[in-house]
Design a protein around this motif. Structure first.
Motif, mmCIF file in Angstrom:
data_model
loop_
_atom_site.group_PDB
_atom_site.id
_atom_site.type_symbol
_atom_site.label_atom_id
_atom_site.label_comp_id
_atom_site.label_asym_id
_atom_site.label_seq_id
_atom_site.Cartn_x
_atom_site.Cartn_y
_atom_site.Cartn_z
ATOM 1 N N PHE A 1 0.828 -1.203 0.000
ATOM 2 C CA PHE A 1 0.000 0.000 0.000
ATOM 3 C C PHE A 1 0.868 1.261 0.000
ATOM 4 C CE2 PHE A 1 -2.775 -3.255 1.552
ATOM 5 C CZ PHE A 1 -4.027 -2.910 1.078
ATOM 6 N N GLY A 2 0.322 2.316 -0.605
ATOM 7 C CA GLY A 2 0.955 3.623 -0.586
ATOM 8 C C GLY A 2 0.086 4.605 0.178
ATOM 9 N N PRO A 3 0.482 5.867 0.233
ATOM 10 C CA PRO A 3 -0.282 6.863 1.006
ATOM 11 C C PRO A 3 -1.655 7.177 0.418
ATOM 12 C CG PRO A 3 1.503 7.922 -0.208
ATOM 13 C CD PRO A 3 1.713 6.451 -0.349
ATOM 14 N N THR A 4 -1.859 6.919 -0.868
ATOM 15 C CA THR A 4 -3.143 7.266 -1.494
ATOM 16 C C THR A 4 -3.696 6.099 -2.306
ATOM 17 O OG1 THR A 4 -1.979 8.195 -3.419
ATOM 18 C CG2 THR A 4 -2.554 9.712 -1.636
ATOM 19 N N THR A 5 -3.495 4.871 -1.838
ATOM 20 C CA THR A 5 -3.973 3.698 -2.574
ATOM 21 C C THR A 5 -5.493 3.713 -2.696
ATOM 22 O OG1 THR A 5 -2.107 2.370 -1.814
ATOM 23 C CG2 THR A 5 -4.028 1.183 -2.618
ATOM 24 N N LEU A 6 -5.989 3.540 -3.918
ATOM 25 C CA LEU A 6 -7.427 3.527 -4.165
ATOM 26 C C LEU A 6 -8.014 2.157 -3.840
ATOM 27 C CD1 LEU A 6 -7.970 5.406 -7.559
ATOM 28 C CD2 LEU A 6 -8.414 6.241 -5.258
ATOM 29 N N ARG A 7 -9.278 2.155 -3.421
ATOM 30 C CA ARG A 7 -9.993 0.894 -3.229
ATOM 31 C C ARG A 7 -10.211 0.234 -4.580
ATOM 32 N NH1 ARG A 7 -12.869 1.672 1.848
ATOM 33 N NH2 ARG A 7 -14.427 0.101 1.300
ATOM 34 N N SER A 8 -10.043 -1.080 -4.629
ATOM 35 C CA SER A 8 -10.227 -1.805 -5.892
ATOM 36 C C SER A 8 -11.649 -1.658 -6.410
ATOM 37 C CB SER A 8 -9.889 -3.289 -5.694
ATOM 38 O OG SER A 8 -8.530 -3.454 -5.364
ATOM 39 N N THR A 9 -12.630 -1.541 -5.501
ATOM 40 C CA THR A 9 -14.010 -1.371 -5.937
ATOM 41 C C THR A 9 -14.228 -0.016 -6.611
ATOM 42 O OG1 THR A 9 -14.437 -0.733 -3.635
ATOM 43 C CG2 THR A 9 -15.048 -2.953 -4.288
ATOM 44 N N LEU A 10 -13.546 1.006 -6.137
ATOM 45 C CA LEU A 10 -13.620 2.326 -6.774
ATOM 46 C C LEU A 10 -12.937 2.289 -8.137
ATOM 47 C CD1 LEU A 10 -14.388 5.306 -6.700
ATOM 48 C CD2 LEU A 10 -12.336 5.754 -5.351
ATOM 49 N N CYS A 11 -11.813 1.586 -8.210
ATOM 50 C CA CYS A 11 -11.120 1.425 -9.497
ATOM 51 C C CYS A 11 -12.030 0.738 -10.517
ATOM 52 C CB CYS A 11 -9.842 0.610 -9.313
ATOM 53 S SG CYS A 11 -8.612 1.382 -8.247
ATOM 54 N N TYR A 12 -12.748 -0.279 -10.063
ATOM 55 C CA TYR A 12 -13.657 -0.986 -10.967
ATOM 56 C C TYR A 12 -14.726 -0.039 -11.509
ATOM 57 C CZ TYR A 12 -17.234 -4.201 -12.636
ATOM 58 O OH TYR A 12 -18.162 -4.848 -13.427
ATOM 59 N N GLY A 13 -15.286 0.793 -10.630
ATOM 60 C CA GLY A 13 -16.293 1.742 -11.074
ATOM 61 C C GLY A 13 -15.751 2.717 -12.103
ATOM 62 N N MET A 14 -14.520 3.200 -11.893
ATOM 63 C CA MET A 14 -13.908 4.122 -12.847
ATOM 64 C C MET A 14 -13.674 3.437 -14.196
ATOM 65 S SD MET A 14 -11.175 5.977 -10.267
ATOM 66 C CE MET A 14 -10.388 6.935 -11.586
ATOM 67 N N ILE B 1 -7.299 -7.705 -14.541
ATOM 68 C CA ILE B 1 -7.977 -8.892 -14.029
ATOM 69 C C ILE B 1 -9.380 -9.020 -14.610
ATOM 70 C CG2 ILE B 1 -8.928 -9.952 -11.938
ATOM 71 C CD1 ILE B 1 -6.529 -8.704 -10.424
ATOM 72 N N GLU B 2 -10.094 -7.911 -14.722
ATOM 73 C CA GLU B 2 -11.493 -7.951 -15.171
ATOM 74 C C GLU B 2 -11.623 -7.815 -16.688
ATOM 75 O OE1 GLU B 2 -15.701 -8.192 -14.604
ATOM 76 O OE2 GLU B 2 -13.925 -8.773 -13.432
ATOM 77 N N TRP B 3 -10.815 -6.968 -17.314
ATOM 78 C CA TRP B 3 -10.843 -6.785 -18.775
ATOM 79 C C TRP B 3 -9.470 -7.174 -19.326
ATOM 80 C CZ3 TRP B 3 -13.145 -3.191 -15.451
ATOM 81 C CH2 TRP B 3 -14.527 -3.021 -15.594
#
Length: 513
Positions: A303-316, A344-346
């Protein structure tokens, strides 16, 4: 939302599906599943549920939750959804719960509610879900209450069975007694007490922890084996300013009644079952958790200081609808959360992840290696269509018009960078992004909390980018925007926006809008 049918009374033996190898229930029935999702992406999550499970999802009045009905043979599919953080099975739901006027009456009403709820189906689903978790071998126990800061919502987890509840712990039950009772009472059989309007669900299998086998009592070798009593906790999530009680008080009193009704043992951290009490104004939902930790942690190990949630990444990612053979770029990748979720998804697209920070690039490489190792352990193809590069975003080492989609998390100016520097950074980034993106068909999905600076930069790039759609999201308690931009047909180098000029103004740190 409608209330569940409280009548059942049918046994539900688990069998193994011949195709998937997953345990399924011979007596297939329908239940309501609740899911927490990134706020702002409720519609995206509902679309995924419809697409992958074939169920119509309802968006809760309380942002960040959706509900949908499934038959329990589809339970394993629910855990494969990419847009949801936590899952729970609904015990009962009330669209317009009538709270009493005084705090004392309301808390007494919640205590009485515990014995009137139709627990049967939800407990069957929880039992089946536990079997699925054992099969997957992913059981990890959380070490504290889960919380999502959102608006004025208050969340408290209370260990019911603390001194103030005055509840007594249930002792161990001897195995021979359990065996005799089990012959008369099957796991899913509930005896309805019509005169009292309550259900007797204190069957032996529900009292025995599903996560442990019978154990010998220390110092009593050779004597009767005993089993561990089921441990639980209650988590209350409350939103609204017209309640006479606090989340803490609701969880304490409701949890005490649950403990008395089932004779379970309260344990705040090492619990087997988590009962959820969600209150949003007059909407009340009681559920049982199906996930022990958020599903958004699935990809990231470094993890880094501003790691995004994977679920938010999926939405984007879903906003831009990646297609096969698309070249997708994250020029400020941080820990690689966005390209990893996409690969992983696409997996038919190709992903480029880069950052100007060497540490960020190293974290991305480590996270990619971690996913590859996990795939190899499962017998899957370990390769991922991702390349990682260290670069300067304002001078990307890429050919003009070579990228189909750009998805990135821009510096908010809080944990990374500053609001002042963003007034130089954003126009420069958008200009270089426009250079490498295909005119007429290229897209960009940008996440930022510095909305004023970003909108000003986009307005100055009218010949290169057009705003198409905006999703307002909550990122760690910050109100941010996900902006979908579309590349115009303008040829880079032939329009006024190509000229690199200093911005008209460089204000200091701006207050949030």
């Amino acid at each position: 939302m409608s209330s569940q049918d409280s009548s059942d009374g049918q046994q539900c033996p688990l069998v193994v599906d011949g195709e998937t190898g997953d345990p399924v229930c011979e007596d297939v029935f329908t239940v309501t599943i609740g899911a927490t999702v990134p706020t702002g992406f409720e519609n995206t999550a509902a679309e995924e549920v419809q697409e992958k499970i074939g169920a119509n999802a309802t968006i809760s009045k309380d942002r960040g939750r959706i509900y949908f009905k499934i038959t329990i043979d589809k339970l394993s599919q629910v855990h494969h959804l990419r847009s949801v953080d936590n899952l729970f099975v609904v015990v009962e739901e009330y669209d317009n719960y009538k709270f009493k006027d005084s705090k004392e009456e309301t808390l007494e009403d919640l205590q009485e509610l515990a014995s009137k709820l139709p627990w049967t189906k939800a407990l069957k689903v929880w039992k089946m879900n536990t079997t699925l978790k054992k099969k997957r071998g992913t059981h990890r126990r959380p070490q504290g209450p889960r919380a999502r800061g959102r608006g004025k919502a208050k969340k408290d987890t209370v260990e019911t069975g603390a001194l103030e509840t005055g509840a007594l712990e249930t002792g161990a039950v001897e195995m021979d007694t359990l065996a005799r009772q089990a012959e008369a009472l099957q796991l899913e059989t509930l005896i309805a007490d019509q005169s009292k309007g309550a259900l007797d669900v204190r069957t032996p299998d529900l009292e025995v922890s599903p996560l442990s086998e019978p154990q010998e009592v220390p110092g009593q070798e050779g004597q009767e084996l005993v089993t561990k009593v089921l441990k639980f906790r209650v988590t209350c999530s409350r939103a609204g300013d017209k309640h006479s009680f606090s989340s803490n008080e609701a969880a304490r009193d409701f949890g005490g009644a649950v403990q008395e009704f089932f004779q379970w043992k309260a344990d705040m951290t090492k619990f087997d079952i988590e009962v959820l009490l969600n209150i949003h104004n007059v909407e009340v939902v009681i559920g049982i958790a199906l996930t022990e930790e958020s599903l958004h942690r699935r990809n990231i190990s470094h993890f880094g200081p501003t790691t995004l949630r994977s679920t938010l990444c999926y939405g984007m990612l879903r906003l831009c609808r990646p297609q096969a053979s698309d070249v997708i770029l994250d020029p400020m990748c941080g820990t690689g959360a966005i390209p990893l979720e996409g690969a992983i998804e696409w997996e038919q697209a190709f992903y480029l992840a880069g950052d100007n920070n060497g540490m960020a690039v190293s974290r991305t490489v480590n996270n990619i290696c971690h996913i590859q190792e996990k795939r190899l352990e499962k017998g899957s193809t370990p390769g991922l269509p991702i390349d990682t590069v260290q670069w300067d975003l304002s001078l990307l080492p890429m050919r003009t018009s070579s990228v189909d989609i750009i998805i990135t998390d821009m510096p908010f100016g809080k944990r990374m960078g500053s609001r002042k520097s963003n007034w130089d950074l954003y126009p420069s980034c958008l200009r270089e992004m426009a250079r490498v993106t295909r005119p007429g068909s290229g897209k960009a999905v940008i996440l930022t909390q510095d909305k004023k600076c970003f909108q000003k930069a986009v307005s100055r790039m009218g010949g290169l980018w057009k705003r198409h759609h905006t999703v307002w999201v909550n990122v760690g308690g910050l109100h941010a925007g996900v902006f979908l931009l579309k590349r115009t047909g303008g040829v880079y180098g032939q329009i006024p926006e190509d000229v690199r000029e200093p911005p008209e103004e460089k204000p200091g740190d701006e207050k949030d809008e």
